[in-house]
Design an enzyme around this catalytic site. Structure first.
Site, PDB file in Angstrom:
ATOM      1  CE  LYS A 267      18.751 -81.629 -46.044  1.00 43.85           C
ATOM      2  NZ  LYS A 267      19.169 -81.054 -47.343  1.00 43.85           N
ATOM      3  CE  LYS A 279      24.320 -83.946 -52.264  1.00 39.95           C
ATOM      4  NZ  LYS A 279      23.867 -82.746 -52.977  1.00 39.95           N
ATOM      5  NE  ARG A 353      13.806 -79.115 -52.718  1.00 32.28           N
ATOM      6  CZ  ARG A 353      14.256 -78.349 -53.716  1.00 32.28           C
ATOM      7  NH1 ARG A 353      13.438 -77.924 -54.665  1.00 32.28           N
ATOM      8  NH2 ARG A 353      15.528 -78.015 -53.762  1.00 32.28           N
TER       9      ARG A 353
HETATM   10  N1  BES Z   1      22.060 -80.889 -49.070  1.00 34.19           N
HETATM   11  C1  BES Z   1      21.943 -80.432 -50.398  1.00 34.19           C
HETATM   12  C2  BES Z   1      22.227 -78.939 -50.547  1.00 34.19           C
HETATM   13  C3  BES Z   1      23.669 -78.526 -50.405  1.00 34.19           C
HETATM   14  C4  BES Z   1      24.561 -78.706 -51.442  1.00 34.19           C
HETATM   15  C5  BES Z   1      24.081 -77.895 -49.265  1.00 34.19           C
HETATM   16  C6  BES Z   1      25.876 -78.289 -51.304  1.00 34.19           C
HETATM   17  C7  BES Z   1      25.382 -77.450 -49.139  1.00 34.19           C
HETATM   18  C8  BES Z   1      26.284 -77.658 -50.162  1.00 34.19           C
HETATM   19  C9  BES Z   1      20.523 -80.673 -50.904  1.00 34.19           C
HETATM   20  O1  BES Z   1      19.909 -81.813 -50.436  1.00 34.19           O
HETATM   21  C10 BES Z   1      20.610 -80.794 -52.385  1.00 34.19           C
HETATM   22  O2  BES Z   1      21.213 -81.711 -52.833  1.00 34.19           O
HETATM   23  N2  BES Z   1      19.985 -79.866 -53.111  1.00 34.19           N
HETATM   24  C11 BES Z   1      20.024 -79.870 -54.525  1.00 34.19           C
HETATM   25  C12 BES Z   1      18.654 -79.532 -55.036  1.00 34.19           C
HETATM   26  C13 BES Z   1      18.510 -79.694 -56.529  1.00 34.19           C
HETATM   27  C14 BES Z   1      18.646 -81.146 -56.904  1.00 34.19           C
HETATM   28  C15 BES Z   1      17.181 -79.154 -56.932  1.00 34.19           C
HETATM   29  C16 BES Z   1      21.048 -78.833 -54.966  1.00 34.19           C
HETATM   30  O3  BES Z   1      21.122 -77.765 -54.361  1.00 34.19           O
HETATM   31  O4  BES Z   1      21.812 -79.123 -55.880  1.00 34.19           O
HETATM   32 ZN    ZN Z   2      20.535 -82.508 -48.605  1.00 34.98          ZN
HETATM   33 MN    MN Z   3      20.390 -83.487 -51.599  1.00 31.11          MN
END
Ligand code: BES
Ligand code: ZN
Ligand code: MN
Length: 504
Positions: A267, A279, A353
């Site tokens: 990724k 976020k 994903r």
């Molecule tokens: N890059 C983030 C995941 C992440 C968050 C990695 C914090 C390390 C620290 C990913 O793209 C993401 O935002 N995932 C979401 C998915 C959810 C919206 C289903 C998550 O984990 O909150």
């Molecule tokens: Zn991400």
């Molecule tokens: Mn994300």
């Protein structure tokens, strides 16, 4: 970079500035220490009997111009409890030692850490751990500071000492391997630590192109090429960004022509603001690390090409930012992936994903023997495992078992979570084929369920490095708070073992 060499000889004969000899808890000496005691029995006996530091791993007891020795200083280094000595402990001890020597202004040192007995470990294993530790413990990321803070590099030469010639060849081979692994890890750390305004998809592509080896071919697709190829899910995530995406393909033909490659997918999200599903601003800067999966893949390629590892490896990296803008993809959008599956986007922050699905489908077309992907994919994985283990999921039982074994051996550890069929329904969509979120429950698993729809029957392991790719607190082995290079040691070990077993 520091120069590390394997050398043979007794402690009192070495004329480096500092000679380091380990002492175990209970004032136990190893062979190098016994040798020293023969030269200066009174001083050594006195120190061993009076000092109580030997259980405090990493603490030093310097003896200035010890009688009968050549060095300016002979350091007795507390090595802790001998029953707790593992390769990981040795790697950490070496990392701390190298950083301490460097900070003290030492230029040349010799160390006898390979003298310590580690259960089930060969001299080569120990030398590898010591050398990795020394390189990684000296890691710095300072090129953005116009006035460099803290120490600068002083340590120029480190001799890894052996007491006899017997294991010299293995030790030298381990040294070469460890150097390649450390440089690959440092490459991954450097990429991860660059901020999002520098580490853009275009720049990441340039970094991939900077890798060079006669058997390595690197292709970087720009936006136009991505459109022509039809990586439509990657393009959807890219819509909110002013910067072009990249699709990076690395082809290393170190093995037999015609052998199916191991595919590594990473990724490469160079900054993840979450998109329209934005976020919270607290710690959002950390989302510059959202390309650490791609950094791991590039670090692995750097290491295995340096090692000339005889194996075929394919690397695939989809790269974009995930930002907000009037053209950004939106919650509710239905997009069609490269492979044809339609995706209902319910949260634009579940973008990893979405870009990975095109990369996985592309990798499947290249007919690999297995696929391993690396992604900072879910916050849920950070909650489940913290920073001590990478989440391991997938369908390839042999791949997963091999990764577990390599995780133990390298201490670049993994822990498996299940991908039971029952979880799959959490991502079924009423109006498209799948949705990009499965709700809060089992978030790491449902993310893997999403990816599983794109790998078909290729044995596949997914590594969720969200908790391990960077740390906010420095450690001996990863002394800069930031990218750790997680996944590099793991995979170089995994691929090396694969080569060994195929030779049997
Ligand atoms: N890059 C983030 C995941 C992440 C968050 C990695 C914090 C390390 C620290 C990913 O793209 C993401 O935002 N995932 C979401 C998915 C959810 C919206 C289903 C998550 O984990 O909150
Ligand atoms: Zn991400
Ligand atoms: Mn994300």
């Amino acid at each position: 970079m520091i120069n590390i060499e394997v050398a043979v000889g007794l402690a009192h004969e070495q004329n480096d500035d500092v000679v380091v000899v380990p002492v175990l808890k209970g004032a136990l000496l190893t062979a190098s220490g016994e040798g020293l005691k023969n030269i200066a029995p009174d001083v050594i006996d006195d120190v061993l009997q009076t000092s109580t530091i030997w259980g405090n791993t990493g603490t030093s007891y310097p003896l200035y111009r010890l009688q009968g020795t050549q060095a300016r200083s002979t350091v007795l280094l507390a090595a802790g409890d001998k029953t707790k000595l593992t390769l990981s402990a040795l790697r950490d001890l070496s990392a701390k030692l190298a950083a301490d020597l460097n900070q003290q202004g030492v230029e040349k040192a010799a160390c006898y850490l390979a003298d310590l007995a580690v259960k089930d470990a060969s001299v080569a294993d120990k030398v590898q751990a010591i050398v990795e530790g020394a390189y990684l413990g000296l890691y710095e990321f300072k090129h953005h500071q116009s006035v460099k803070k803290e120490h600068t590099k002083t340590l120029q030469t480190l001799h890894i000492m052996l007491l006899s010639n017997d294991a010299c060849d293995e030790a030298n081979a381990a040294l070469v391997k460890a150097k390649a692994i450390a440089e690959g890890t440092i490459f991954a750390r450097n990429l991860g630590n660059e901020p999002g305004n520098i580490c853009t998809p275009e720049w990441l592509g340039e970094q991939a192109l900077s890798l060079s080896h006669p058997s390595l071919n690197v292709t970087v697709m720009d936006k136009k090429a991505i459109e022509e190829a039809g990586f439509t899910a990657l393009l959807a995530v890219n819509q909110g960004s002013a910067k072009e995406p990249r699709f990076i393909v690395l082809n290393y033909q170190g093995g037999q022509a015609g052998d199916a490659p191991v595919a590594l997918v990473g990724k490469g999200l160079t900054f993840d603001a979450g998109g329209i599903s934005i976020k919270p601003s607290a710690a959002m800067d950390e989302m510059k690390f959202d390309m650490c999966g791609s950094a791991a893949v590039l670090g692995i390629f750097k290491a295995i090409t340096d090692m000339n590892l005889p194996i075929n490896v394919l690397g695939v990296i989809p790269s974009t930012e995930n930002l907000l803008g009037s053209a950004a993809y939106k919650p509710g959008d239905i997009i069609t992936s490269y492979q044809g599956t339609t995706i209902e986007v319910l949260n634009t922050d579940a973008e990893g994903r979405v870009i990975l699905c095109d990369a996985l489908a592309y990798a499947v077309e290249q007919k690999p023997c297995e696929i391993i992907d690396f992604a900072t994919l879910t916050g849920a994985c950070v909650i489940a495992l913290g920073g001590q283990a990478t989440g391991l999921l997938g369908t390839g039982e042999a791949v997963k078992e091999g990764l577990k074994k390599s995780g133990e051996h390298t201490h670049d550890r993994v822990w498996e979570l299940p991908v039971f069929e029952e979880y799959q329904k959490q991502i079924d969509s009423k109006i498209a084929d799948i949705k990009n979120t499965g709700g809060r429950e089992a978030g790491t698993i449902t993310a893997a369920c999403f990816l599983s729809r794109f790998v078909e029957d290729v044995p596949w392991a997914h590594l969720d490095i969200a908790g391990t790719a960077w740390n906010m607190k420095a450690t001996d082995i990863s002394p800069v708070a930031g990218a750790t290079g997680a996944g590099v040691r793991l995979l170089v070990d995994y691929l090396s073992r694969k080569v060994e077993t195929s030779n049997e």
